[in-house]
Scaffold this motif. Structure first.
Motif, PDB file in Angstrom:
ATOM      1  N   ILE A 181       0.835  -1.385  -0.011  1.00 38.96           N
ATOM      2  CA  ILE A 181       0.014  -0.096   0.229  1.00 38.96           C
ATOM      3  C   ILE A 181       0.976   1.318   0.032  1.00 38.96           C
ATOM      4  CG2 ILE A 181      -1.673   1.381   1.420  1.00 38.96           C
ATOM      5  CD1 ILE A 181      -3.046  -1.067   2.244  1.00 38.96           C
ATOM      6  N   THR A 182       1.906   1.538   1.172  1.00 41.66           N
ATOM      7  CA  THR A 182       2.727   2.289   1.023  1.00 41.66           C
ATOM      8  C   THR A 182       3.580   2.611  -0.456  1.00 41.66           C
ATOM      9  OG1 THR A 182       3.131   2.375   3.135  1.00 41.66           O
ATOM     10  CG2 THR A 182       4.742   3.499   2.101  1.00 41.66           C
ATOM     11  N   PRO A 183       4.202   1.597  -0.807  1.00 42.10           N
ATOM     12  CA  PRO A 183       4.893   1.984  -2.240  1.00 42.10           C
ATOM     13  C   PRO A 183       3.844   2.390  -3.284  1.00 42.10           C
ATOM     14  CG  PRO A 183       5.441  -0.068  -1.289  1.00 42.10           C
ATOM     15  CD  PRO A 183       4.570   0.403  -0.502  1.00 42.10           C
ATOM     16  N   ASN A 184       2.552   1.829  -3.250  1.00 42.69           N
ATOM     17  CA  ASN A 184       1.575   2.248  -4.145  1.00 42.69           C
ATOM     18  C   ASN A 184       1.128   3.770  -4.070  1.00 42.69           C
ATOM     19  OD1 ASN A 184      -0.702   2.158  -5.820  1.00 42.69           O
ATOM     20  ND2 ASN A 184      -1.742   0.916  -4.993  1.00 42.69           N
ATOM     21  N   SER A 219       3.952   6.441  -9.284  1.00 41.88           N
ATOM     22  CA  SER A 219       3.814   7.246 -10.097  1.00 41.88           C
ATOM     23  C   SER A 219       1.983   6.920 -10.418  1.00 41.88           C
ATOM     24  CB  SER A 219       4.261   7.236 -11.301  1.00 41.88           C
ATOM     25  OG  SER A 219       4.266   5.960 -11.805  1.00 41.88           O
ATOM     26  N   GLU A 220       1.447   5.863  -9.890  1.00 37.82           N
ATOM     27  CA  GLU A 220       0.033   5.603 -10.144  1.00 37.82           C
ATOM     28  C   GLU A 220      -0.671   6.407  -9.151  1.00 37.82           C
ATOM     29  OE1 GLU A 220      -0.968   1.486 -10.084  1.00 37.82           O
ATOM     30  OE2 GLU A 220       0.985   0.707 -11.054  1.00 37.82           O
ATOM     31  N   LYS A 221      -0.293   6.888  -8.105  1.00 37.60           N
ATOM     32  CA  LYS A 221      -1.174   7.429  -6.988  1.00 37.60           C
ATOM     33  C   LYS A 221      -0.226   8.769  -6.677  1.00 37.60           C
ATOM     34  CE  LYS A 221      -4.177   4.539  -5.924  1.00 37.60           C
ATOM     35  NZ  LYS A 221      -5.511   4.637  -6.458  1.00 37.60           N
ATOM     36  N   ASN A 222       1.118   8.931  -6.793  1.00 34.55           N
ATOM     37  CA  ASN A 222       1.831  10.231  -7.009  1.00 34.55           C
ATOM     38  C   ASN A 222       1.408  10.981  -5.555  1.00 34.55           C
ATOM     39  OD1 ASN A 222       3.615  11.696  -8.306  1.00 34.55           O
ATOM     40  ND2 ASN A 222       2.251  12.951  -9.128  1.00 34.55           N
ATOM     41  N   PHE A 223       1.215  10.503  -4.474  1.00 30.77           N
ATOM     42  CA  PHE A 223       1.305  11.264  -3.185  1.00 30.77           C
ATOM     43  C   PHE A 223       2.811  11.301  -2.739  1.00 30.77           C
ATOM     44  CE2 PHE A 223      -2.890   9.485  -3.047  1.00 30.77           C
ATOM     45  CZ  PHE A 223      -3.595  10.500  -3.031  1.00 30.77           C
ATOM     46  N   THR A 224       3.017  12.454  -2.186  1.00 28.89           N
ATOM     47  CA  THR A 224       4.382  12.986  -1.424  1.00 28.89           C
ATOM     48  C   THR A 224       4.636  11.867  -0.260  1.00 28.89           C
ATOM     49  OG1 THR A 224       3.906  14.680  -0.113  1.00 28.89           O
ATOM     50  CG2 THR A 224       4.313  15.155  -2.512  1.00 28.89           C
ATOM     51  N   VAL A 250       1.958  11.104   2.834  1.00 28.25           N
ATOM     52  CA  VAL A 250       1.842   9.596   3.595  1.00 28.25           C
ATOM     53  C   VAL A 250       1.772   9.745   5.159  1.00 28.25           C
ATOM     54  CG1 VAL A 250       2.358   7.418   3.390  1.00 28.25           C
ATOM     55  CG2 VAL A 250       2.275   8.811   1.250  1.00 28.25           C
ATOM     56  N   THR A 251       3.200  10.363   5.479  1.00 31.70           N
ATOM     57  CA  THR A 251       3.651  10.214   6.676  1.00 31.70           C
ATOM     58  C   THR A 251       2.845  10.987   7.806  1.00 31.70           C
ATOM     59  OG1 THR A 251       6.034   9.968   5.921  1.00 31.70           O
ATOM     60  CG2 THR A 251       5.745  10.498   8.112  1.00 31.70           C
ATOM     61  N   GLU A 311      -0.112  13.101   6.764  1.00 33.33           N
ATOM     62  CA  GLU A 311      -1.491  13.320   6.803  1.00 33.33           C
ATOM     63  C   GLU A 311      -2.334  12.156   6.648  1.00 33.33           C
ATOM     64  OE1 GLU A 311      -2.483  17.125   4.275  1.00 33.33           O
ATOM     65  OE2 GLU A 311      -0.192  16.809   3.958  1.00 33.33           O
ATOM     66  N   ILE A 312      -1.818  10.780   5.977  1.00 31.07           N
ATOM     67  CA  ILE A 312      -2.623   9.888   5.721  1.00 31.07           C
ATOM     68  C   ILE A 312      -2.608   8.908   6.829  1.00 31.07           C
ATOM     69  CG2 ILE A 312      -2.979   7.895   4.020  1.00 31.07           C
ATOM     70  CD1 ILE A 312      -2.050   9.754   1.831  1.00 31.07           C
ATOM     71  N   THR A 313      -1.208   8.312   7.051  1.00 30.22           N
ATOM     72  CA  THR A 313      -1.093   7.370   7.953  1.00 30.22           C
ATOM     73  C   THR A 313      -1.693   7.584   9.201  1.00 30.22           C
ATOM     74  OG1 THR A 313       0.784   6.743   6.852  1.00 30.22           O
ATOM     75  CG2 THR A 313       0.593   5.734   9.071  1.00 30.22           C
ATOM     76  N   PRO A 314      -1.505   8.903   9.981  1.00 33.48           N
ATOM     77  CA  PRO A 314      -1.854   9.215  11.307  1.00 33.48           C
ATOM     78  C   PRO A 314      -3.914   9.020  11.580  1.00 33.48           C
ATOM     79  CG  PRO A 314      -0.609  10.977  10.638  1.00 33.48           C
ATOM     80  CD  PRO A 314      -0.697   9.960   9.572  1.00 33.48           C
ATOM     81  N   VAL A 315      -4.178   8.942  10.343  1.00 33.08           N
ATOM     82  CA  VAL A 315      -5.632   8.846  10.543  1.00 33.08           C
ATOM     83  C   VAL A 315      -6.117   7.342  11.023  1.00 33.08           C
ATOM     84  CG1 VAL A 315      -7.879   8.645   9.218  1.00 33.08           C
ATOM     85  CG2 VAL A 315      -6.263  10.390   8.603  1.00 33.08           C
ATOM     86  N   LEU A 316      -5.259   6.343  10.525  1.00 29.36           N
ATOM     87  CA  LEU A 316      -5.501   5.015  10.995  1.00 29.36           C
ATOM     88  C   LEU A 316      -5.481   5.016  12.640  1.00 29.36           C
ATOM     89  CD1 LEU A 316      -5.727   1.896  10.584  1.00 29.36           C
ATOM     90  CD2 LEU A 316      -3.006   1.922  10.500  1.00 29.36           C
ATOM     91  N   THR A 317      -4.690   5.476  13.301  1.00 33.62           N
ATOM     92  CA  THR A 317      -4.516   5.540  14.819  1.00 33.62           C
ATOM     93  C   THR A 317      -5.852   5.974  15.362  1.00 33.62           C
ATOM     94  OG1 THR A 317      -2.366   5.315  14.712  1.00 33.62           O
ATOM     95  CG2 THR A 317      -3.342   5.595  16.883  1.00 33.62           C
ATOM     96  N   TYR A 318      -6.328   7.396  14.932  1.00 35.54           N
ATOM     97  CA  TYR A 318      -7.308   7.769  15.314  1.00 35.54           C
ATOM     98  C   TYR A 318      -8.655   7.234  15.111  1.00 35.54           C
ATOM     99  CZ  TYR A 318      -3.915  11.644  15.024  1.00 35.54           C
ATOM    100  OH  TYR A 318      -2.770  12.540  15.170  1.00 35.54           O
ATOM    101  N   SER A 319      -8.940   6.574  14.071  1.00 37.91           N
ATOM    102  CA  SER A 319      -9.938   5.687  13.549  1.00 37.91           C
ATOM    103  C   SER A 319     -10.052   4.648  14.515  1.00 37.91           C
ATOM    104  CB  SER A 319      -9.955   5.257  12.266  1.00 37.91           C
ATOM    105  OG  SER A 319     -10.867   4.300  11.986  1.00 37.91           O
ATOM    106  N   TYR A 320      -8.825   3.855  14.696  1.00 43.14           N
ATOM    107  CA  TYR A 320      -9.051   2.517  15.425  1.00 43.14           C
ATOM    108  C   TYR A 320      -9.254   3.070  17.039  1.00 43.14           C
ATOM    109  CZ  TYR A 320      -7.039  -1.637  17.507  1.00 43.14           C
ATOM    110  OH  TYR A 320      -6.833  -2.836  18.305  1.00 43.14           O
ATOM    111  N   MET A 321      -9.147   4.082  17.620  1.00 48.31           N
ATOM    112  CA  MET A 321      -9.148   4.475  19.116  1.00 48.31           C
ATOM    113  C   MET A 321     -10.719   4.899  19.110  1.00 48.31           C
ATOM    114  SD  MET A 321      -7.581   7.636  21.134  1.00 48.31           S
ATOM    115  CE  MET A 321      -8.428   8.874  20.045  1.00 48.31           C
ATOM    116  N   ALA A 322     -11.153   5.616  18.095  1.00 49.84           N
ATOM    117  CA  ALA A 322     -12.686   5.781  18.150  1.00 49.84           C
ATOM    118  C   ALA A 322     -13.595   4.589  17.983  1.00 49.84           C
ATOM    119  CB  ALA A 322     -12.966   7.041  16.858  1.00 49.84           C
TER     120      ALA A 322
END
Length: 514
Positions: free
Chosen positions: A75-78, A82-87, A91-92, A94-105
């Protein structure tokens, strides 16, 4: 990020693993403990030979198939391709932190709904969430889409408790240990096959990430279909207990209660205080005073926090160390295999845990800190891979020991509650660390700086454990010296010594007491 997807479940998916171990993962998975007397006598609805065997086999099939997601290790290499083209910063921070918050909630509602709805609906919700994840990976193109993907991944992690505890509704307490081993092994095998399949598709099949995501969507869709076909248990631990435990008749409210609402209110309050759930919470509070239970619960909270933070971000680190080499699937497969081996080896450890627990925990935590230091500073991707595999193996060695030490003197209901509380507190701590160091709204550190923070975190834990070990050992040998000097020593030597937890090997023997 994707690393955890292979690890957990413990517990074990690559993103958590994997299902906390034996469980992961998941609070109830390892809480097989002792069933109380009533539970042991209660008839099991599925326990009529062939039906029981088919139910257990079908559940294990579901656990295996739902764990096969070949694109999860990538998922991270994806996201960075160039297919997703996120910086990398997106990823570090803005995207990944959401996982922890969602899991806690979602964790506490998932825990309660699992028992209230009797497992199956929560497994279906988990399956739907998996489908949504891979649809977003296929069709999503914006930052919000990927944040939603992580949100739904947090839901799937929280729902793992349903699979971990489902097995206990099918069989009697005497079979808990055996069937829990079957269900966990099926998940581990699924994670291993998933990682190997994903690596083979990319390395030998030379397919795109988009095609790999499509394959993953097909597998999770099949897993959702299996979840819909699972039998619906008639009982659960807390809200749907066996009928034999309930009074045959409920007394109607008396005329006095109807004429005196205050008295009726007092009666309701008394009934609330006498409820099973509240009584167990009070019992858990009393058990915090037990040194052994307190130690391993704290280990579960603090060490699992660091462990999963590493799993969440290690794939980003690998991409920064060397973006052209991509053996994530092979590394996750090797880490899962080593974790299974070390967990198995832990079952043969014969140590006086009430004396040496702190020292063993401190030594292994120190080794993990060393692995993190190397991972955060090396420029060699193969060294980074090796340290990660060892890091996971060290942690998984202690998971079954912690599970046994916590569960050996508790009923299965208390086990579920204790593991649930430990998991929730660990998730809160992960969220706090994420918000401070990883999130864009906090310090927003890059991944290498985060791994230096994790190294400091594990180093501090090591210092605390070793200081505690020194105190325990000094006290132990001091007391032993006084006993040897006592005039009653001869009488003590001639008196048979009963087995206690000091000399107890790692097993599920019911004679273990703290």
């Amino acid at each position: 990020m994707a690393a955890d997807r292979a690890a957990a479940g413990e517990d074990v998916d690559v993103k958590t693993p994997p299902l906390p171990p034996l469980p992961p993962l998941p609070p109830l998975e390892d809480g097989e403990g002792r069933g109380d007397a009533e539970a042991a006598e209660a008839p099991c609805p599925a326990e009529d030979g062939g039906k029981l065997t088919c139910s257990v086999m079908f559940l294990c099939l579901y656990g295996f198939m739902s764990s096969i997601r070949p694109g999860e290790s990538f998922i991270t290499p994806n996201l960075l391709s160039s297919e997703k083209n996120f910086t990398r910063e997106q990823v570090t921070n803005e995207i990944t932190p959401v996982l922890t918050y969602s899991y806690m909630a979602v964790l506490v509602p998932a825990f309660l709904l699992t028992d209230l709805l009797r497992y199956k609906p929560v497994l279906i919700i988990q399956g739907i969430s998996h489908v949504v994840i891979w649809v977003l990976m296929l069709l999503g193109a914006t930052l919000l889409h990927m944040q939603l993907m992580e949100f739904f991944y947090g839901i799937t992690m929280a729902c793992r408790v349903a699979y971990s505890s489902y097995i206990f509704s099918l069989v009697s307490p005497s079979l808990y240990q055996r069937v829990a081993g079957y269900s966990r092994s099926s998940v581990l095998l699924g994670v291993f096959v998933s990682s190997v399949l994903g690596q083979l598709c990319l390395s030998l099949g030379d397919i795109s990430y988009h095609t790999l995501d499509t394959i993953s969507l097909g597998f999770v869709s099949f897993g959702l279909a299996l979840a819909c076909c699972l039998p619906w248990p008639k009982r659960s631990l807390f809200f749907n207990r066996t009928k034999s435990r309930e009074p045959a008749e409920k007394a109607a409210p008396s005329e006095t209660d109807e004429m005196n609402p205050t008295r009726a209110g007092v009666s309701l309050t008394a009934n609330w205080k006498e409820s099973i759930f509240v009584q167990m919470l009070l019992e858990v509070w009393n058990m915090v005073k037990r040194p052994n239970l307190r130690l391993w619960s704290l280990w579960w909270i603090f060490n699992s926090t660091g462990y999963y933070l590493v799993l969440f971000y290690v794939h980003i680190l690998w991409n920064k160390v060397q973006s052209t080499t991509n053996y994530n699937g092979a590394v996750e497969a090797a880490a899962t295999l080593l974790s299974a081996i070390t967990s198995f080896m832990a079952g043969f450890a014969k140590i006086r845990w009430n004396v040496w627990s702190e020292l063993v925990i401190g030594g292994i935590t120190a080794l993990q800190a060393g692995m993190l230091l190397v991972m955060g500073t090396t420029g060699n991707i193969w060294i980074c891979y090796s340290c990660y595999i060892l890091f996971r193996g060290f942690y998984q060695f202690l998971v079954p020991i912690a599970t046994f030490q916590i569960a050996s003197s508790l009923t299965k209901e208390l086990c579920a509650l204790v593991f649930g509380i430990n998991t929730f507190l660990g998730t809160v701590l992960k969220s706090i660390i994420n918000l401070i160091f990883s999130d864009k709204r906090g310090l927003g550190l890059d991944v290498e700086s985060q791994f230096r923070i994790y190294f400091i975190y594990f180093t501090l834990l090591t210092v605390v454990y070793l200081i505690s070990a020194a105190v325990v050992l000094v006290r132990h040998f001091w007391n032993r010296g006084e006993e040897e000097a006592s005039p009653d020593r001869l009488h003590t030597e001639l008196t048979p010594v009963s087995m206690t937890s000091e000399a107890e090997p790692l097993s599920n023997s019911q004679s273990v007491k703290t």
